[in-house]
Design a protein around this motif. Structure first.
Motif, PDB file in Angstrom:
ATOM      1  N   ASP A 406       0.812  -1.218   0.000  1.00  0.00           N
ATOM      2  CA  ASP A 406       0.000   0.000   0.000  1.00  0.00           C
ATOM      3  C   ASP A 406       0.850   1.276   0.000  1.00  0.00           C
ATOM      4  OD1 ASP A 406      -2.191  -1.691   0.078  1.00  0.00           O
ATOM      5  OD2 ASP A 406      -2.274  -1.677   2.278  1.00  0.00           O
ATOM      6  N   THR A 407       1.522   1.555   1.103  1.00  0.00           N
ATOM      7  CA  THR A 407       2.226   2.845   1.223  1.00  0.00           C
ATOM      8  C   THR A 407       3.499   2.886   0.376  1.00  0.00           C
ATOM      9  OG1 THR A 407       3.545   2.146   3.139  1.00  0.00           O
ATOM     10  CG2 THR A 407       1.352   3.064   3.577  1.00  0.00           C
ATOM     11  N   ARG A 408       4.296   1.824   0.441  1.00  0.00           N
ATOM     12  CA  ARG A 408       5.555   1.710  -0.308  1.00  0.00           C
ATOM     13  C   ARG A 408       6.511   2.889  -0.038  1.00  0.00           C
ATOM     14  NH1 ARG A 408       4.688  -1.321  -6.032  1.00  0.00           N
ATOM     15  NH2 ARG A 408       3.115  -2.825  -5.320  1.00  0.00           N
ATOM     16  N   ARG A 409       6.361   3.494   1.091  1.00  0.00           N
ATOM     17  CA  ARG A 409       7.235   4.602   1.507  1.00  0.00           C
ATOM     18  C   ARG A 409       7.787   4.268   2.890  1.00  0.00           C
ATOM     19  NH1 ARG A 409       6.549   9.345  -1.238  1.00  0.00           N
ATOM     20  NH2 ARG A 409       7.232  10.535   0.578  1.00  0.00           N
ATOM     21  N   GLY A 410       9.101   4.253   3.013  1.00  0.00           N
ATOM     22  CA  GLY A 410       9.646   3.897   4.306  1.00  0.00           C
ATOM     23  C   GLY A 410      11.132   4.186   4.428  1.00  0.00           C
ATOM     24  N   PHE A 411      11.635   3.926   5.631  1.00  0.00           N
ATOM     25  CA  PHE A 411      13.044   4.116   5.949  1.00  0.00           C
ATOM     26  C   PHE A 411      13.696   2.741   5.957  1.00  0.00           C
ATOM     27  CE2 PHE A 411      16.457   5.603   8.957  1.00  0.00           C
ATOM     28  CZ  PHE A 411      17.005   6.526   8.079  1.00  0.00           C
ATOM     29  N   CYS A 412      14.986   2.690   6.332  1.00  0.00           N
ATOM     30  CA  CYS A 412      15.723   1.422   6.274  1.00  0.00           C
ATOM     31  C   CYS A 412      15.076   0.342   7.130  1.00  0.00           C
ATOM     32  CB  CYS A 412      17.175   1.636   6.690  1.00  0.00           C
ATOM     33  SG  CYS A 412      17.362   2.270   8.364  1.00  0.00           S
ATOM     34  N   SER A 413      14.505   0.726   8.277  1.00  0.00           N
ATOM     35  CA  SER A 413      13.884  -0.269   9.156  1.00  0.00           C
ATOM     36  C   SER A 413      12.680  -0.929   8.481  1.00  0.00           C
ATOM     37  CB  SER A 413      13.472   0.377  10.475  1.00  0.00           C
ATOM     38  OG  SER A 413      12.636   1.496  10.242  1.00  0.00           O
ATOM     39  N   HIS A 414      11.942  -0.173   7.655  1.00  0.00           N
ATOM     40  CA  HIS A 414      10.810  -0.752   6.938  1.00  0.00           C
ATOM     41  C   HIS A 414      11.288  -1.816   5.940  1.00  0.00           C
ATOM     42  CE1 HIS A 414       9.247   3.116   8.367  1.00  0.00           C
ATOM     43  NE2 HIS A 414       8.031   2.606   8.260  1.00  0.00           N
ATOM     44  N   TYR A 415      12.324  -1.471   5.185  1.00  0.00           N
ATOM     45  CA  TYR A 415      12.815  -2.396   4.162  1.00  0.00           C
ATOM     46  C   TYR A 415      13.484  -3.625   4.789  1.00  0.00           C
ATOM     47  CZ  TYR A 415      11.803   1.279   0.822  1.00  0.00           C
ATOM     48  OH  TYR A 415      11.153   2.211   0.059  1.00  0.00           O
TER      49      TYR A 415
END
Length: 669
Positions: A406-415
């Motif tokens: 959905d969002t596909r926006r994140g920082f290193c912790s998300h990936y």
């Protein structure tokens, strides 16, 4: 209430100045009401001195003390700990102003100030802080000198001058004692419970945790390599290994805290074929973990190696520490994985993030093996519309699903979190690594500066035959973050250190400002390396270079020699100062007047007073009567009356004008 003994105004002024200087470094960590209490107490003390108010009654002082206790408890939730103890000390230090009645009370507040000055070293020992505390101690000593100078009724710099002379005389002995005396652990080395916000990587990782650190420009640690500095993209500083996932947060597994035996540590060292040696100067984190490159070994009794190939200290780090590490990033580690370990490293919550689970199963079924599956996931991050940002949207209950689809926006912790989840969903052992990536090279000191905004999360996957392999999914989305750092990666978004607009790290593109910053950093490194770390082997090397062989007799001879030189200089200064006393300014002007009148024929008799002399001159030549009597009156008042410093200054100016006027009239005549 009658005041038995009054603080000299000069002393009171310096006490207030010293108190303000001592409070200044603690402003950010002390509650606001402590500063307010100081302002109230200082103002009350001044009003008492001026006779406008009386000292507060005992009941009011008791109420103020109780309010301070209550305020500290409300602020920190306890009276035990470093910050509440310091706040309590400062509260008592300020309230003591309202209890100064006798001379011994002044001694108490001044000696208490010396102790209060040392509390700043509980939090920082940097050069600028040390220099400021040295200045604060000088101000305290000035107040002590002023306590014995009752002739000054306003703040007078002569007290500061005398205290500076005393300090200058003590500096040579201080330097010698610093060089020869063995180092003992000071008060600020004692482990104290701290309520200060923990700095750096925490023991768990949720979406957005590391992005919060990326808004801080504080130094996490500094590294000095023995040889060539590795490329920025190769500097992955491992700190924590996170293997347990509850659907939102990654944490350490309890079994991971097992320490390696000495033989196991030695086998690690033996497995290194291309060792890299470096020294780390790590700032206080109030946590035990250390940071190092992959497959690290440290020959230090206070450092333990954990079975997940990271380093930890035997106690929490409450002040800057130094440790030496040997690493080999090319060496393989963890080639064998037990059944228990594999079960742990593939475990996931029973429910939640169903879309991600199905996607992993489908993608793995279309892959030729583990490596092909890993490549497919990284390709998805690289080619699809994923965005690396410091301002990701908030995620709900199924964090992996919402971010991945959905969002596909994140920082290193998300990936990192999403990547490890997808690996485990496909049955591949994987875990999240929390630490720092990269660092800024200071060309002046040849050190690598790793700041809090370099905090990073990545993954490790276990592959048969290769052991644990580092995989950084962030590199597939934002390669600039790995190659050039966070500032470059966030250039378009403009979110780098956006919460700290005054940080000099934001203006590294301004050459002269960045040069000043690096110069100050290099000086701070030398201060830490040569002063704060002056102990043990380094101290022995310095003594051997000075004395040759370090023996008690040679050390005593060095100390006696320096002491004798200092005492001779002081003695010579005292002997030199025993000559005729220097005449005051007003005496010099009056003697000048007498010489001018003598040249005009009016000689003053040895037994003739100033007033009689003026009257005699007036009878012979009345044209100078008004000016001469004015000059004589000023001289008499300055010589025989007790006047304030302001009035003394005005009388000297008037005497000078009158003398110059008479001299002009004599020349015209």
């Amino acid at each position: 209430m009658s005041i038995i003994w009054q603080i000299p105004r000069n002393c009171l002024g310096w006490i207030l100045v010293a108190q303000f200087a001592l409070i200044l470094p603690h402003i950010e960590r002390l509650p606001w009401w402590v500063m307010a209490a100081y302002a109230v107490c200082a103002s009350w003390r001044v009003m008492v001195y001026q006779g406008r108010w009386s000292l507060p009654p005992k009941m009011l002082k008791l109420v103020l003390a109780v309010l301070c206790f209550f305020g500290i408890y409300q602020t920190y939730g306890t009276m035990v700990g470093l910050e509440p103890t310091v706040a309590l000390l400062f509260s008592g230090f300020c309230l003591k102003l309202l209890e100064v009645v006798e001379k011994r009370d002044v001694y108490v507040i001044i000696f208490l100030a010396y102790f209060v000055a040392l509390t700043e070293f509980l939090f920082s020992q940097d050069f600028l802080v040390s220099a400021f505390i040295f200045l604060s101690i000088l101000l305290i000593s000035t107040a002590l000198v002023a306590l014995h100078q009752h002739s000054y009724d306003t703040l007078n710099l002569s007290s500061l001058k005398k205290a500076t002379v005393i300090f200058s005389q003590a500096l040579p002995l201080m330097a010698v004692l610093f060089i020869i005396f063995p180092r003992f652990d000071p008060l600020w080395k004692v482990p104290l419970p701290s309520h200060q916000a923990k700095t750096g990587i925490s023991e768990s990782m949720s979406p957005g945790d590391i992005s919060n650190l990326s808004q801080s420009g504080e130094l996490a640690f500094r590294v000095v390599f023995d040889g060539e500095i590795p490329a920025r993209k190769d500097m992955y500083w491992r700190g924590l290994v996170l293997s347990e996932f509850d659907g939102r947060t990654w944490t350490q597994a309890q079994w991971k805290k097992d320490f390696l035996t000495e033989s196991e540590k030695e086998s690690l060292l033996g497995a290194m074929t291309n060792p890299l040696q470096y020294t780390v100067y790590q700032e206080a984190t109030h946590q035990p973990w250390l940071f190092s490159l992959a497959l690290a070994y440290a020959d230090d009794k206070t450092i333990k190696a954990v079975n997940d190939f990271r380093l930890v200290r035997t106690d929490n780090i409450h002040s800057r520490i130094k440790y030496q590490v040997i690493s080999d990033q090319e060496a393989m580690y963890g080639q064998t994985l037990s059944r228990i370990e594999k079960t742990l490293e593939v475990s996931l919550p029973r429910t939640g993030n169903e879309r991600a689970r199905k996607f992993a199963e489908m993608t793995y079924s279309r892959s030729t093996g583990d490596r092909d599956y890993i490549d497919k996931i990284l390709t998805k991050f690289n080619r699809e519309n994923y965005v690396y940002t410091l301002k990701p949207p908030l995620l709900g209950e199924d964090t992996i699903d919402e971010f991945l689809f959905d969002t596909r926006r994140g920082f290193c912790s998300h990936y990192a979190s999403t990547f490890v989840f997808l690996m485990r969903a496909a049955g591949i052992p994987a875990r999240v690594i929390a630490g720092y990536q990269g660092g800024e090279i200071n060309p002046i000191s040849d050190t690598v500066l790793v700041h809090q905004f370099d905090a990073h999360g990545w993954a490790e996957v276990w592959l048969d035959g290769d052991g644990w392999v580092r995989i950084d999914p962030t590199a597939a989305v934002a390669p600039d973050r790995i190659e050039y750092g966070l500032e470059n990666a966030m250039a378009e978004e403009g979110s780098f250190l956006s919460d700290t607009p005054l940080s000099p790290l934001r203006y590294r593109n301004i050459t002269w400002l960045n040069s000043v910053r690096l110069q100050m950093d290099a000086f701070g490194y030398y201060w830490s390396s040569w002063v704060l770390q002056y102990k043990g082997e380094r101290q022995l090397q310095v003594l051997q270079s000075l004395l040759g062989e370090v023996t008690p007799w040679r050390v005593a001879a060095l100390l006696m020699t320096v002491s004798s030189v200092v005492l001779l200089i002081v003695f010579g200064h005292l002997i030199k100062g025993r000559g005729e006393p220097k005449a005051a300014v007003y005496v010099k002007w009056y003697l000048r007047l007498c010489r001018q009148l003598e040249a005009a024929g009016y000689v003053r008799d040895a037994s003739e007073g100033p007033i009689d002399f003026a009257r005699r001159v007036d009878r012979s030549n009345p044209q100078w009567k008004k000016t001469l009597l004015s000059a004589t009156r000023s001289f008499v008042r300055l010589s025989y009356e007790q006047v304030s410093q302001r009035e003394q200054s005005l009388l000297v100016k008037q005497l000078r004008r009158d003398v110059l006027s008479i001299m002009y009239q004599l020349r015209v005549k």
